[in-house]
Design a protein around this motif. Structure first.
Motif, PDB file in Angstrom:
ATOM      1  N   PHE A 212      13.749  40.749 -16.136  1.00 58.53           N
ATOM      2  CA  PHE A 212      15.002  41.494 -16.137  1.00 58.53           C
ATOM      3  C   PHE A 212      16.218  40.673 -15.723  1.00 58.53           C
ATOM      4  CE2 PHE A 212      11.730  44.783 -15.548  1.00 58.53           C
ATOM      5  CZ  PHE A 212      12.035  45.603 -16.620  1.00 58.53           C
ATOM      6  N   PHE A 213      16.006  39.550 -15.016  1.00 56.87           N
ATOM      7  CA  PHE A 213      17.155  38.837 -14.448  1.00 56.87           C
ATOM      8  C   PHE A 213      17.057  37.321 -14.552  1.00 56.87           C
ATOM      9  CE2 PHE A 213      16.812  42.924 -12.243  1.00 56.87           C
ATOM     10  CZ  PHE A 213      18.091  43.429 -12.450  1.00 56.87           C
ATOM     11  N   PHE A 214      16.261  36.806 -15.498  1.00 52.43           N
ATOM     12  CA  PHE A 214      16.060  35.358 -15.528  1.00 52.43           C
ATOM     13  C   PHE A 214      17.340  34.590 -15.849  1.00 52.43           C
ATOM     14  CE2 PHE A 214      14.248  31.267 -16.938  1.00 52.43           C
ATOM     15  CZ  PHE A 214      13.432  31.014 -15.839  1.00 52.43           C
ATOM     16  N   ASP A 215      18.327  35.260 -16.406  1.00 58.91           N
ATOM     17  CA  ASP A 215      19.597  34.575 -16.666  1.00 58.91           C
ATOM     18  C   ASP A 215      20.313  34.182 -15.383  1.00 58.91           C
ATOM     19  OD1 ASP A 215      20.063  37.227 -16.041  1.00 58.91           O
ATOM     20  OD2 ASP A 215      21.633  37.525 -17.547  1.00 58.91           O
ATOM     21  N   SER A 216      19.796  34.638 -14.220  1.00 61.75           N
ATOM     22  CA  SER A 216      20.355  34.242 -12.923  1.00 61.75           C
ATOM     23  C   SER A 216      19.440  33.281 -12.161  1.00 61.75           C
ATOM     24  CB  SER A 216      20.604  35.485 -12.051  1.00 61.75           C
ATOM     25  OG  SER A 216      21.669  36.258 -12.545  1.00 61.75           O
ATOM     26  N   ALA A 217      18.383  32.808 -12.799  1.00 66.25           N
ATOM     27  CA  ALA A 217      17.388  31.993 -12.093  1.00 66.25           C
ATOM     28  C   ALA A 217      17.950  30.665 -11.603  1.00 66.25           C
ATOM     29  CB  ALA A 217      16.172  31.741 -12.985  1.00 66.25           C
ATOM     30  N   ALA A 260      11.885  31.560 -19.996  1.00 63.88           N
ATOM     31  CA  ALA A 260      13.136  30.987 -20.494  1.00 63.88           C
ATOM     32  C   ALA A 260      14.125  32.121 -20.744  1.00 63.88           C
ATOM     33  CB  ALA A 260      12.902  30.205 -21.792  1.00 63.88           C
ATOM     34  N   ASP A 261      15.405  31.786 -20.795  1.00 61.49           N
ATOM     35  CA  ASP A 261      16.444  32.762 -21.135  1.00 61.49           C
ATOM     36  C   ASP A 261      16.260  33.259 -22.568  1.00 61.49           C
ATOM     37  OD1 ASP A 261      17.591  32.378 -18.675  1.00 61.49           O
ATOM     38  OD2 ASP A 261      19.213  31.096 -19.388  1.00 61.49           O
ATOM     39  N   ILE A 262      16.702  34.478 -22.821  1.00 62.93           N
ATOM     40  CA  ILE A 262      16.632  35.065 -24.161  1.00 62.93           C
ATOM     41  C   ILE A 262      17.988  34.969 -24.846  1.00 62.93           C
ATOM     42  CG2 ILE A 262      16.301  37.201 -25.474  1.00 62.93           C
ATOM     43  CD1 ILE A 262      14.303  38.103 -23.375  1.00 62.93           C
ATOM     44  N   GLY A 391      14.571  37.578 -19.796  1.00 70.63           N
ATOM     45  CA  GLY A 391      13.657  36.440 -19.744  1.00 70.63           C
ATOM     46  C   GLY A 391      12.473  36.640 -20.659  1.00 70.63           C
ATOM     47  N   MET A 392      12.012  35.554 -21.290  1.00 72.31           N
ATOM     48  CA  MET A 392      10.871  35.588 -22.206  1.00 72.31           C
ATOM     49  C   MET A 392       9.806  34.591 -21.755  1.00 72.31           C
ATOM     50  SD  MET A 392      12.272  33.328 -25.437  1.00 72.31           S
ATOM     51  CE  MET A 392      10.616  32.783 -25.944  1.00 72.31           C
ATOM     52  N   HIS A 393       8.572  34.857 -22.140  1.00 68.05           N
ATOM     53  CA  HIS A 393       7.468  33.965 -21.804  1.00 68.05           C
ATOM     54  C   HIS A 393       7.560  32.661 -22.601  1.00 68.05           C
ATOM     55  CE1 HIS A 393       4.639  37.516 -20.525  1.00 68.05           C
ATOM     56  NE2 HIS A 393       5.790  37.508 -19.886  1.00 68.05           N
TER      57      HIS A 393
END
Length: 425
Positions: A212-217, A260-262, A391-393
């Motif tokens: 839900f929030f990988f764009d902030s990783a 990784a980011d989507i 976020g995607m695998h």
């Protein structure tokens, strides 16, 4: 390593902390930014590897390969869902669906298997099992009953409330940390109070945060949540590594895939519909597949030929498969989004699967380039779109850490079982 291996078999111990969906590259970044000092210390003496997941690169498949040491074509799990070949209704494989036994069962290793996905419902075993995702009933997810009584008593949570991520992010973050606290407490309790030779404790909050929030990783509006969470995770790894060292155990951590980011989600069934390979006459998933349909897709990007004799309404003859597959490969390899190729690799089943269950696997598997999250949804009106996921695998950016020397240039998650067994036999 020599001192560990010369121990009597029953005195040898291995501790594995599974960390769902944590990429090697993210750990390296956080080590360099001093967010994970405990892991940094561990890496100074042990080995942190970039590891390949399974294909498909999803938790149910990858953790089953971790548990069995086998390829999906051997253990028979290819995804979280399948379809019935007669009714075309979705079916959901569970722990009883495995065609290979976990390695600890084969080798009669007294084991704590805690919160590993695809282990529901829990089975009687030599040790303790607490099932992970997609467990829905804690009592059915726990063996033996005394462990259920303990977990129920502390208010243990099987999973976070994922709906909160879109409805109320602040509530989601609170729930994430609360669930993590219960998870850590239970892991330490079982470690200290149960007998075991192999201890596996799995953390899954990481995967939920990433989806839900990988764009902030690596930075962004919610980076402080990642920083706080990973600092707490790091402290926990330090505690568990310290316990392992005190007990003379080999310490490992392992993820099932990377992240990784989507850029965009990609709906493969919509592409198949628009290219006249799939026709549906209802909105109920694949139940409305017609006899004219040549191909269909199951999550994330498993493509199945609608074979005559294999599926009730199948109409593709075996003699036509080779040309159909070639045609699909040519067209899908040219799929682009904003000038970028969507698909990195296209695999035929015989190229990636081996074993007695190969026939149950997809005829074609699509591995995307980073940023393109392939989906098997049947209800999309467009090929490309975005939802609440960020976020995607990823296949080639999982991680494996071991406190002992390890040489490997092409390490896969199905290799972990052999490494563990080597230290226990």
């Amino acid at each position: 390593m020599f001192n560990i291996l010369k121990k009597h078999k029953k005195d040898r111990k291995v501790v594995v902390i599974g960390i769902d969906g944590v990429p090697y590259t993210l750990l390296i970044d956080y080590i360099n930014r001093e967010i994970m000092p405990e892991l940094s210390k561990l890496c100074s003496k042990g080995k942190l590897l970039k590891m390949k997941s399974t294909l498909p690169e999803i938790s149910s498949v990858a953790w089953t390969s971790f548990m069995t040491g086998k390829n999906p074509g051997e253990h028979g799990i290819f995804g979280f869902m399948e379809i019935d070949r007669q009714s075309y209704e979705y079916t959901f494989p569970n722990f009883h669906s495995l065609r290979e036994r976990p390695f600890w069962e084969r080798d009669d290793i007294k084991t704590i298997a805690f919160n590993i996905p695809q282990t529901y419902p829990a089975k009687q075993m030599n040790g303790v099992m607490v099932s992970g995702f997609v467990a829905i009933d804690l009592k059915k997810a726990t063996y033996p009953e005394r462990v259920f009584n303990y977990l129920n008593g502390i208010g243990y949570r099987i999973d976070v409330n994922a709906k909160l991520a879109t409805e109320n992010p602040e509530a989601f973050f609170k729930d994430l940390f609360d669930t993590f606290e219960k998870r850590k407490k239970a892991i330490e309790y079982l470690y200290d109070n149960e007998e075991w030779q192999l201890f596996i404790g799995t953390i899954t909050e990481t995967d939920r945060l990433h989806h839900f929030f990988f764009d902030s990783a690596h930075g962004g509006s919610n980076f402080e949540i990642f920083e706080r969470y990973y600092k707490e995770l790091d402290r926990f790894l330090g505690i568990m590594a310290g316990k392992a060292l005190k007990d003379g155990a080999v310490f490992m951590t392992c993820s099932d895939h990377g992240f990784a980011d989507i850029k965009t989600e990609v709906y493969i069934n919509r592409w198949l519909i628009e290219n006249a390979y799939l026709k549906l006459n209802s909105t109920e998933g694949l139940k409305g597949i017609t006899k004219e349909s040549k191909v269909f897709c199951l999550d994330p990007s498993r493509i199945y030929i609608h074979l005559e004799g294999k599926y009730k309404r199948g109409n593709v003859k075996n003699s036509d498969c080779k040309s159909l597959i070639g045609e699909l490969k040519d067209k899908l390899s040219g799929l682009t989004f904003e000038g970028q190729n969507v698909i990195k690799d296209i695999y035929l089943k015989e190229e990636i699967f081996r074993g007695n269950c190969v026939d149950d696997g997809p005829d074609i598997y699509l591995l995307p380039n980073y940023g393109f999250d392939l989906k098997g949804a049947t209800n999309r009106e467009h090929i490309f779109g975005k939802t609440h996921f960020r976020g995607m695998h990823t296949y080639d950016d999982a991680h494996f850490f071991i406190s002992e020397p390890l040489q490997s240039e092409d390490f896969k998650i199905e290799d972990v079982a052999g490494v563990i067994s080597r230290y226990l036999k």
